[in-house]
Design a protein around this motif. Structure first.
Motif, PDB file in Angstrom:
ATOM      1  N   GLY A  75       0.812  -1.206   0.000  1.00  0.00           N
ATOM      2  CA  GLY A  75       0.000   0.000   0.000  1.00  0.00           C
ATOM      3  C   GLY A  75       0.847   1.258   0.000  1.00  0.00           C
ATOM      4  N   PHE A  76       1.983   1.209   0.711  1.00  0.00           N
ATOM      5  CA  PHE A  76       2.869   2.371   0.751  1.00  0.00           C
ATOM      6  C   PHE A  76       3.436   2.681  -0.625  1.00  0.00           C
ATOM      7  CE2 PHE A  76       7.204   4.058   1.179  1.00  0.00           C
ATOM      8  CZ  PHE A  76       6.906   5.272   1.800  1.00  0.00           C
ATOM      9  N   ILE A  77       3.841   1.656  -1.344  1.00  0.00           N
ATOM     10  CA  ILE A  77       4.411   1.849  -2.685  1.00  0.00           C
ATOM     11  C   ILE A  77       3.357   2.397  -3.630  1.00  0.00           C
ATOM     12  CG2 ILE A  77       5.413   0.663  -4.671  1.00  0.00           C
ATOM     13  CD1 ILE A  77       6.793  -1.208  -2.654  1.00  0.00           C
ATOM     14  N   PHE A  78       2.136   1.857  -3.569  1.00  0.00           N
ATOM     15  CA  PHE A  78       1.046   2.349  -4.411  1.00  0.00           C
ATOM     16  C   PHE A  78       0.758   3.824  -4.093  1.00  0.00           C
ATOM     17  CE2 PHE A  78      -3.535   2.989  -5.217  1.00  0.00           C
ATOM     18  CZ  PHE A  78      -3.527   2.799  -6.589  1.00  0.00           C
ATOM     19  N   GLY A  79       0.727   4.166  -2.808  1.00  0.00           N
ATOM     20  CA  GLY A  79       0.499   5.546  -2.402  1.00  0.00           C
ATOM     21  C   GLY A  79       1.595   6.476  -2.890  1.00  0.00           C
ATOM     22  N   LEU A  80       2.822   6.009  -2.826  1.00  0.00           N
ATOM     23  CA  LEU A  80       3.955   6.807  -3.296  1.00  0.00           C
ATOM     24  C   LEU A  80       3.891   7.029  -4.802  1.00  0.00           C
ATOM     25  CD1 LEU A  80       6.436   8.111  -2.030  1.00  0.00           C
ATOM     26  CD2 LEU A  80       7.708   6.052  -2.567  1.00  0.00           C
ATOM     27  N   ILE A  81       3.491   6.013  -5.549  1.00  0.00           N
ATOM     28  CA  ILE A  81       3.354   6.145  -7.003  1.00  0.00           C
ATOM     29  C   ILE A  81       2.246   7.136  -7.340  1.00  0.00           C
ATOM     30  CG2 ILE A  81       2.651   4.913  -9.100  1.00  0.00           C
ATOM     31  CD1 ILE A  81       4.143   2.458  -7.923  1.00  0.00           C
ATOM     32  N   ASP A 104       0.530  12.414  -9.151  1.00  0.00           N
ATOM     33  CA  ASP A 104      -0.243  13.631  -8.895  1.00  0.00           C
ATOM     34  C   ASP A 104       0.638  14.871  -8.979  1.00  0.00           C
ATOM     35  OD1 ASP A 104      -2.659  12.353  -8.612  1.00  0.00           O
ATOM     36  OD2 ASP A 104      -2.619  12.348  -6.418  1.00  0.00           O
ATOM     37  N   LEU A 105       1.823  14.795  -8.408  1.00  0.00           N
ATOM     38  CA  LEU A 105       2.750  15.929  -8.506  1.00  0.00           C
ATOM     39  C   LEU A 105       3.096  16.222  -9.967  1.00  0.00           C
ATOM     40  CD1 LEU A 105       5.249  15.434  -5.551  1.00  0.00           C
ATOM     41  CD2 LEU A 105       3.423  17.123  -5.770  1.00  0.00           C
ATOM     42  N   TYR A 106       3.328  15.181 -10.741  1.00  0.00           N
ATOM     43  CA  TYR A 106       3.619  15.359 -12.171  1.00  0.00           C
ATOM     44  C   TYR A 106       2.438  16.016 -12.876  1.00  0.00           C
ATOM     45  CZ  TYR A 106       4.418  14.267 -17.063  1.00  0.00           C
ATOM     46  OH  TYR A 106       4.567  14.365 -18.418  1.00  0.00           O
ATOM     47  N   THR A 163      -6.055  21.619 -10.686  1.00  0.00           N
ATOM     48  CA  THR A 163      -5.202  21.373  -9.520  1.00  0.00           C
ATOM     49  C   THR A 163      -6.047  20.925  -8.329  1.00  0.00           C
ATOM     50  OG1 THR A 163      -3.590  22.993 -10.308  1.00  0.00           O
ATOM     51  CG2 THR A 163      -3.490  22.402  -7.982  1.00  0.00           C
ATOM     52  N   LEU A 164      -7.181  21.578  -8.118  1.00  0.00           N
ATOM     53  CA  LEU A 164      -8.066  21.188  -7.020  1.00  0.00           C
ATOM     54  C   LEU A 164      -8.635  19.792  -7.223  1.00  0.00           C
ATOM     55  CD1 LEU A 164      -9.965  24.515  -6.340  1.00  0.00           C
ATOM     56  CD2 LEU A 164      -8.253  23.400  -4.892  1.00  0.00           C
ATOM     57  N   VAL A 165      -9.018  19.457  -8.450  1.00  0.00           N
ATOM     58  CA  VAL A 165      -9.554  18.122  -8.735  1.00  0.00           C
ATOM     59  C   VAL A 165      -8.493  17.064  -8.448  1.00  0.00           C
ATOM     60  CG1 VAL A 165     -10.333  16.575 -10.594  1.00  0.00           C
ATOM     61  CG2 VAL A 165     -11.284  18.873 -10.395  1.00  0.00           C
ATOM     62  N   ILE A 166      -7.271  17.310  -8.864  1.00  0.00           N
ATOM     63  CA  ILE A 166      -6.187  16.350  -8.647  1.00  0.00           C
ATOM     64  C   ILE A 166      -5.875  16.197  -7.157  1.00  0.00           C
ATOM     65  CG2 ILE A 166      -3.734  15.891  -9.059  1.00  0.00           C
ATOM     66  CD1 ILE A 166      -4.166  17.346 -11.803  1.00  0.00           C
ATOM     67  N   GLY A 176      -8.965  11.956  -9.973  1.00  0.00           N
ATOM     68  CA  GLY A 176      -8.520  13.218 -10.563  1.00  0.00           C
ATOM     69  C   GLY A 176      -7.384  13.012 -11.547  1.00  0.00           C
ATOM     70  N   LEU A 177      -6.484  12.107 -11.217  1.00  0.00           N
ATOM     71  CA  LEU A 177      -5.357  11.812 -12.105  1.00  0.00           C
ATOM     72  C   LEU A 177      -5.842  11.182 -13.414  1.00  0.00           C
ATOM     73  CD1 LEU A 177      -2.248  11.786 -12.356  1.00  0.00           C
ATOM     74  CD2 LEU A 177      -2.312   9.499 -11.360  1.00  0.00           C
ATOM     75  N   VAL A 178      -6.770  10.252 -13.309  1.00  0.00           N
ATOM     76  CA  VAL A 178      -7.321   9.602 -14.505  1.00  0.00           C
ATOM     77  C   VAL A 178      -8.072  10.621 -15.360  1.00  0.00           C
ATOM     78  CG1 VAL A 178      -8.967   7.872 -15.326  1.00  0.00           C
ATOM     79  CG2 VAL A 178      -7.425   7.330 -13.437  1.00  0.00           C
ATOM     80  N   LEU A 179      -8.905  11.451 -14.720  1.00  0.00           N
ATOM     81  CA  LEU A 179      -9.644  12.475 -15.461  1.00  0.00           C
ATOM     82  C   LEU A 179      -8.692  13.453 -16.136  1.00  0.00           C
ATOM     83  CD1 LEU A 179     -12.555  13.250 -12.975  1.00  0.00           C
ATOM     84  CD2 LEU A 179     -12.711  12.053 -15.169  1.00  0.00           C
TER      85      LEU A 179
END
Length: 58
Positions: free
Chosen positions: A2-8, A13-15, A34-37, A44-47
């Motif tokens: 879960g930690f690795i998935f969260g980090l990815i 999201d930052l990108y 930016t707010l959606v992400i 938000g990332l997928v959208l």
């Protein structure tokens, strides 16, 4: 795991936020994306990937 998935997701999201802020879109559009992400990290990332402002490739 879960930690690795969260980090990815965090890195993606930052990108996405960085690319959104660099786009030629109007400021209000950048703020909205930016707010959606930030508020919906995975969705938000997928959208953003499919519908977000596109960055001009040089």
């Amino acid at each position: 795991m879960g930690f690795i998935f969260g980090l990815i997701i965090f890195a993606a999201d930052l990108y996405a936020i960085f690319q959104t802020l660099q786009s030629p879109a109007p400021s209000t559009t950048k703020l909205l994306w930016t707010l959606v992400i930030l508020l919906l990290p995975v969705l938000g990332l997928v959208l953003w990937f499919f519908l977000g402002p596109k960055v001009a490739k040089v």
